[in-house]
Design a protein around this motif. Structure first.
Motif, PDB file in Angstrom:
ATOM      1  N   LEU A  60       0.804  -1.216   0.000  1.00 37.90           N
ATOM      2  CA  LEU A  60       0.000   0.000   0.000  1.00 37.90           C
ATOM      3  C   LEU A  60       0.843   1.274   0.000  1.00 37.90           C
ATOM      4  CD1 LEU A  60      -3.190   0.719   2.016  1.00 37.90           C
ATOM      5  CD2 LEU A  60      -1.212   2.167   2.430  1.00 37.90           C
TER       6      LEU A  60
ATOM      7  N   VAL B 142      -8.961  -0.170   0.606  1.00 38.35           N
ATOM      8  CA  VAL B 142      -7.650  -0.640   0.158  1.00 38.35           C
ATOM      9  C   VAL B 142      -7.768  -1.426  -1.143  1.00 38.35           C
ATOM     10  CG1 VAL B 142      -5.731  -2.178   0.711  1.00 38.35           C
ATOM     11  CG2 VAL B 142      -6.646  -0.651   2.460  1.00 38.35           C
TER      12      VAL B 142
ATOM     13  N   TYR C 232      -0.812   3.817  -2.920  1.00 38.78           N
ATOM     14  CA  TYR C 232      -2.160   4.221  -2.514  1.00 38.78           C
ATOM     15  C   TYR C 232      -2.431   5.700  -2.837  1.00 38.78           C
ATOM     16  CZ  TYR C 232      -6.576   4.122  -0.041  1.00 38.78           C
ATOM     17  OH  TYR C 232      -7.918   4.163   0.243  1.00 38.78           O
TER      18      TYR C 232
END
Length: 935
Positions: free
Chosen positions: A785, A849, A789
Motif C-alpha cells: 500500500l 484498500v 495508494y
C-alpha cells in the motif's frame, strides 16, 4: 513479444540477453550425473516448465530444486512430499497472463487447505526449505548477471568511442560531444558518489546464512569447468551447504548490537569495496587513455566516498551511545589500517627493482633518510631485506609505520592519511622518473586510489539525532548548568554532550573526515542548526577541543520540505555556518527524507513534493553561490524512494546534482548491490555515470522543460492522491486496524537490527511509527500500500489518459515513478491481501484498500500500455513472476499463522505462542528474500 523501450529494464540491464547465451552448465553436466539424479533433474525441469522462469537461469533453478528435494527426502520423505504438493498448488494457483482461472482458484484453495492442515513444527521446517530455495534463486540470478556482463564485455571492441558496458565512459563521451573536452574533464573532476550505509532493520537475513549463500554461489560458479569425480564432489559440497542452510534458523537468536552491525560494512569492504573501487577507476582510465593507461598519471579521480550511520545514528535508537560510536569508529580505523598495511607490505615485498635498473630520486633518498631518523630499528630490518632496492625498503617502512599508527606509537605513526599518500607519491614519482612507470602507475597508483577513497577511517561516520532532543538538552543545561552545577542533568542531556566529545576524539584519531557530519532529524528551522553548534561548544571546557562540524538539516515531513528554502535562508546567516562555508568553498549539504514524507502524504504527493523541493533548493543555491550537495534518504522499497538509482539521478531537477550524488544504502539493498564484486562494480559505474551525465545540457533541458510542461498535471495528481491517502489514514481506528491486519508487531520482534520499530510512543500511534516497518509490514501482507495508494483515484479524477501517457513518455520523473509502481504492483496478490485484511473486521477499510489497488492497477497498466504488470519488461518481469509461486506459499502460511495469533492467541500456551511467532518470523525472512526491495 515487442520490446517497447530498450531502457525499460535498468534494474537488471546488465542481465539483458547477450548475443551468445552463457554456458548452461546443467546441459554439460548431464553425462556426469547418475541415473537417479537425471530423473530428478528432469522432474525439476518439468515442475519449473509451468513457471515463467527466464531460460537463462532455468537450468540452475532446476539444479537447486533437485538438490533441495534431495535434502528434504533424506531428512523426512513425508516433508518432501508435502513440499511438492505445496509447490504444485502454488504454481497452478499463479495468475496467468489472462488473469485468474478456475484451475488457479481451485489450486489456491487447496494450497490454503494443505497449509491449514500442517502442524506448526512441520510448517516451520517446510517454510525454512522455501526460504532456502529463495536464497538459491537469488544466487542463480546473480550468477547469470555476472556471466552476462563478462560475455557482453568480451564483444566490445577496444576501438569503440566508449565502452557501452561502462556507463561512466558513455556519460563522459556524451559530455565531450555536448560541452567539449575541457568542460567534460572539469565535470569529471567534480564527480562524487557518496553511498551511506545504514543499519535500518529491513535486512531479514542473518550473517550465518550469508556465509552459506556465498559458499554455494562459489560452488555454482565452479560447475561449468568441472566433470567426472570433480563434479560429483562439487555436488556433494552443494548438498552439504544446502542441507545446512535448511537446518539453520533464518532468524538470529538475538538482535545485533550496533558494534556488531558495523561488521556489515567491514564485510562489504573486505568482499568488494577495497578491490572493486580502484578497479572502477582503472577501467575508466583503460578506456580513456588506451595504451597509455598505467604508464602515465591517471585521469579518473577517486570519486567514491562511502559513509555510514552504523554506530552513529542515534535518532530513536537508545542502543547507540557515545561509547558505542567510539567503539565502532575504532573498529573501522583498526581494520582499515591493517588492510592498508597488508596491501603496502605486499607491494613492497614485490618491489624488487634495484638501484642499478631503477635509481632512486633525490626526494626518495630524503624520504629514506627521514625514515631512518624516525626509527633505525625498522629501517635496518627493511634495508636488510632490500639492500640494493631502496624503493622496496621505503615501502616496507611505510607498511611498518601504518602498523605503528594502529597502536598509536607516537614516534613513527602517521598523523593522517594525507601524510601516508604523500609518501606513496614520493615513491611513485621516483619510480616514474627512473623509467618504471608501469609500477608507479600500476600497483602504487592503486594503493593511492584506495587511500584517497577510504582514508584511515574506511567510512565517513555521520551522526544523527532528533531536533527535539537538542532543544530539550539546551533547556536542561540552561536550568541546571552545563556541568550540572545547579542540579543534575538528565541522562539524555549528558549523552548528547558526550556525543560531541566522542566526535572530537574520533577526529583526533581518525581525521576530520572520519566524523564531521551531524544530521538533524525533523529540522523545522535554522534554530535547530544553531542548537547543535551551541551544544558542541558547551560540551568542551576548551574551545580548541570543539570538533569541526558540518551540520546537515534533514527535511522529512511535507511541511518542512515546502519550507526548506526559507529555513536554509536563515541557516546561512548563522556565524558558525558562514565560517564553515568559508573554509569549504561555500559547500553545503542538505538531506531530504523520502520515508516520512511518503508516510505523511502518500507516495504520489511525496514524489512530487520532493522533486519540487529539490528544484527550489537548487535554484536557491545558485542564487546564493552555494556549492550544494543533496543527500537522498532513500530505501529499497518504492515507498521509500527505492528503485534503480541511476534512473533516479537522471530524473533530478537541473542543478540539484552537479556531478555529486549522495544517498543512503540500507537493508537488503546493501547486500544486493555490493555483495558480489562484479555486480557492485556495475552498480557503482551505473550510478557514477548517471551522476556525470545528469549535467549534460540535453538531460538538463529535458528535465526542466518536461517539469514545466506537466506542472498543472502534477499539481492535480498531488491534490487528489493526498486527499485519498489522508482519507484512509484519518479513518477512525485505522492505526489499530493496521497493527492487526499486518505482522507489524511480529516484525518488531525480529532480531534483525539494533534500532526499535517505534520511536517510543504507544503502538496505537501512527505518528511515531517508523516508516520502515510501516512499509515492510504492507509488503509482507502482499499489498504494498505504501508504494501506490492514492494514485489510482488521482488518475481517475484527472481523467486524461492521453496526457498521462505523454507525461510517461516525455517526463523522466514520471516515467521512473510509474515504472517503480508497476514493479511494486507486480508483487501484490489480492487473494493473499484479503487473507490479511479479513483479520481486521473492518469491511469499510478493506474495501478502500482493495478498491484503490484495483483502480491503481488499471491506470498504471493503461499508462504504460501493458495488459499485465511488467509485460514488456523482458528481464525483470519473468524474474519477478518466477518467484511469486514460491512467495505465495510463505505468504499464505504467514497469514494463517497470524490469524491463529489474532483469533486464538489468548488460548495458546506461552510455548505455543512463541512457536507460532517463530513460524511467522521465518516466513517474514523468506518473503523479504523473495520479493526483495521490501524495506
Amino acid at each position: 513479444m515487442a520490446d517497447k523501450q530498450a531502457q525499460k529494464d535498468p534494474s537488471l540491464a546488465s542481465a539483458a540477453a547477450p548475443a551468445v547465451a552463457p554456458a548452461s552448465t546443467p546441459e554439460v553436466e548431464k553425462s556426469a550425473l547418475p541415473a537417479s539424479a537425471l530423473v530428478e533433474e528432469t522432474a525439476a525441469k518439468a515442475t519449473l516448465s509451468a513457471v515463467d522462469v527466464p531460460e537463462s537461469i532455468r537450468g540452475n533453478m532446476a539444479l537447486f530444486l533437485r538438490l533441495v528435494r534431495k535434502v528434504l527426502e533424506e531428512s523426512d520423505p513425508e516433508m518432501r512430499a508435502t513440499f511438492d504438493v505445496l509447490l504444485d498448488d502454488a504454481i497452478k494457483a499463479s495468475y496467468d497472463e489472462g488473469g485468474a482461472t478456475e484451475e488457479a482458484t481451485e489450486a489456491f484453495a487447496d494450497l490454503e487447505r494443505v497449509i491449514d492442515g500442517l502442524d506448526e513444527a512441520h510448517a516451520t521446517m517446510l517454510m525454512r526449505a522455501f526460504v532456502a530455495y529463495f536464497h538459491l534463486a537469488n544466487i542463480c540470478e546473480e550468477n547469470y548477471r555476472d556471466e552476462s556482463l563478462r560475455l557482453r564485455e568480451r564483444t566490445v571492441p577496444t576501438t569503440a568511442e566508449a565502452d557501452p558496458i561502462n556507463d561512466i565512459t558513455v556519460a563522459y563521451r556524451q559530455l565531450v560531444d555536448e560541452c567539449g573536452r575541457g568542460k567534460a574533464m572539469a565535470l569529471l573532476n567534480r564527480l562524487e558518489f557518496h553511498p551511506v550505509f545504514t543499519a535500518h532493520p529491513t535486512e531479514a537475513r542473518r550473517k550465518a546464512v550469508e556465509g552459506k549463500i556465498r559458499r554455494i554461489s562459489g560452488l555454482l560458479q565452479q560447475r561449468s569447468e568441472l566433470g567426472g569425480i570433480a563434479l560429483a564432489e562439487n555436488e556433494r559440497q552443494l548438498l552439504q551447504e544446502i542441507d545446512a542452510l535448511v537446518r539453520t534458523s533464518p532468524i538470529a537468536h538475538k538482535k545485533p548490537t550496533p558494534v556488531e552491525e558495523a561488521d556489515t560494512v567491514i564485510d562489504i569492504f573486505d568482499r568488494t569495496l577495497f578491490q572493486m573501487v580502484p578497479e572502477v577507476y582503472r577501467r575508466f582510465d583503460d578506456w580513456e587513455l588506451g595504451e597509455k593507461a598505467g604508464i602515465v598519471p591517471p585521469v579518473c579521480p577517486a570519486f567514491f566516498h562511502p559513509g555510514s550511520w552504523i554506530g552513529s545514528d542515534r535518532d530513536g535508537n537508545p542502543n547507540v551511545t557515545a561509547k558505542v560510536s567510539r567503539q565502532v569508529a575504532e573498529k573501522f580505523r583498526v581494520h582499515m589500517l591493517e588492510t592498508l598495511a597488508d596491501a603496502t607490505h605486499f607491494i613492497g615485498r614485490n618491489l624488487t627493482l634495484d638501484v642499478a635498473s631503477t635509481p632512486p630520486s633525490d626526494q626518495l633518498v630524503n624520504l629514506w633518510n627521514h625514515q631512518r631518523e624516525m626509527s633505525e630499528a625498522i629501517t635496518a630490518r627493511a634495508i636488510g631485506i632490500s639492500a640494493s632496492e631502496l624503493h622496496r625498503a621505503c615501502m616496507l617502512v611505510i607498511a611498518e609505520r601504518l602498523r605503528a599508527t594502529i597502536v598509536r606509537t607516537a614516534d613513527i605513526m602517521y598523523s593522517s592519511a594525507e601524510e601516508f599518500i604523500s609518501d606513496l607519491r614520493c615513491v611513485q614519482l621516483s619510480l616514474a622518473k627512473a623509467g618504471a612507470a608501469r609500477t608507479a602507475y600500476g600497483p602504487i597508483q592503486k594503493l593511492i586510489w584506495q587511500a584517497q577513497t577510504f582514508g584511515f577511517h574506511m567510512v565517513e561516520m555521520e551522526f544523527r539525532q532528533h531536533s527535539l532532543v537538542h532543544s530539550r538538552a539546551l533547556a536542561d543545561i540552561r536550568e541546571h548548568g552545563r556541568w550540572g552545577e545547579r542540579g543534575e542533568l538528565a541522562p539524555m542531556t549528558r549523552e548528547v554532550l558526550d556525543t560531541f566529545r566522542a566526535i572530537g576524539q574520533i577526529q583526533r584519531k581518525n581525521g576530520v573526515a572520519a566524523a564531521r557530519r551531524y544530521i538533524i532529524s525533523f529540522t523545522k528551522s535554522a534554530q535547530n542548526v544553531a542548537d547543535v553548534y551551541e551544544l558542541a561548544h558547551l560540551a568542551f571546557a576548551h574551545e580548541a577541543d570543539v570538533p569541526v562540524l558540518d551540520v546537515i538539516p534533514l527535511f522529512e515531513q511535507v511541511e518542512d520540505l515546502e519550507n526548506a528554502v526559507k529555513t536554509l535562508d536563515e541557516m546561512i546567516k548563522l556565524p558558525e555556518v558562514q565560517r564553515r562555508m568559508a573554509q569549504t568553498g561555500r559547500r553545503l549539504e542538505v538531506m531530504l527524507g523520502y520515508s516520512d514524507s511518503s508516510k505523511d502524504a502518500g507516495p504520489t504527493s511525496a514524489t512530487l513534493v520532493l522533486h519540487a523541493t529539490q528544484a527550489a533548493i537548487a535554484q536557491w543555491a545558485e542564487e546564493n553561490n552555494v556549492d550544494l550537495i543533496l543527500m537522498h534518504g532513500r530505501g529499497g522499497a518504492v515507498g521509500r524512494g527505492g528503485g534503480p538509482a541511476n534512473r533516479a539521478v537522471l530524473s533530478q531537477p537541473k542543478g540539484s546534482v552537479n556531478c555529486r550524488f549522495k544517498l543512503t544504502e540500507q537493508g537488503e539493498v546493501i547486500f544486493a548491490r555490493y555483495g558480489d564484486p562484479t555486480l557492485a562494480r556495475r552498480h557503482v559505474e551505473s550510478v557514477a555515470g548517471a551522476t556525470l551525465l545528469q549535467s549534460a545540457p540535453s538531460i538538463e533541458w529535458v528535465n526542466t522543460e518536461s517539469t514545466a510542461k506537466y506542472a498543472d498535471m502534477a499539481a492535480a495528481l498531488d491534490k487528489y492522491s493526498r486527499e485519498r491517502y489522508l482519507d484512509l489514514l484519518n479513518t477512525e481506528g485505522f492505526a489499530e486496524w493496521f497493527s492487526t491486519v499486518t505482522p507489524l508487531t511480529e516484525i518488531g520482534l525480529m532480531p534483525i537490527g539494533s534500532r526499535p520499530a517505534k520511536r517510543g510512543l504507544g503502538a496505537k500511534s501512527l505518528d511515531d511509527l517508523r516508516t520502515i516497518p510501516w512499509i515492510f509490514s504492507w509488503s509482507q501482507a502482499r499489498i504494498n500500500l505504501a508504494a501506490w495508494y492514492g494514485l489510482g483515484t488521482a488518475c481517475e479524477r484527472l481523467g486524461d489518459l492521453d496526457k498521462l501517457r505523454r507525461a510517461y513518455a516525455e517526463w523522466p520523473l514520471f516515467t521512473t515513478f510509474i515504472d517503480n509502481i508497476e514493479m511494486s504492483i507486480s508483487k501484490t496478490d489480492e487473494r493473499i491481501g484479503k487473507l490479511y485484511l479479513q483479520m481486521g473486521g473492518r469491511e469499510d477499510l478493506s474495501s478502500k484498500v482493495l478498491d484503490e489497488m484495483e483502480l491503481t492497477r488499471k491506470w498504471v497498466l493503461a499508462i504504460v500500455g501493458d495488459e499485465w504488470p511488467l509485460q514488456n519488461r523482458r528481464v525483470l518481469g519473468p524474474v519477478i513472476r518466477m518467484r511469486l509461486p514460491f512467495v505465495n506459499v510463505l505468504s499464505v502460511t504467514q497469514a494463517q499463522a497470524l490469524k491463529t495469533l489474532r483469533t486464538k492467541g489468548d488460548k495458546l500456551t506461552p510455548e505455543e505462542r512463541e512457536r507460532f511467532i517463530y513460524l511467522i518470523l521465518c516466513t517474514v525472512s523468506g518473503v523479504a528474500a523473495g520479493l526483495q526491495n521490501t524495506g
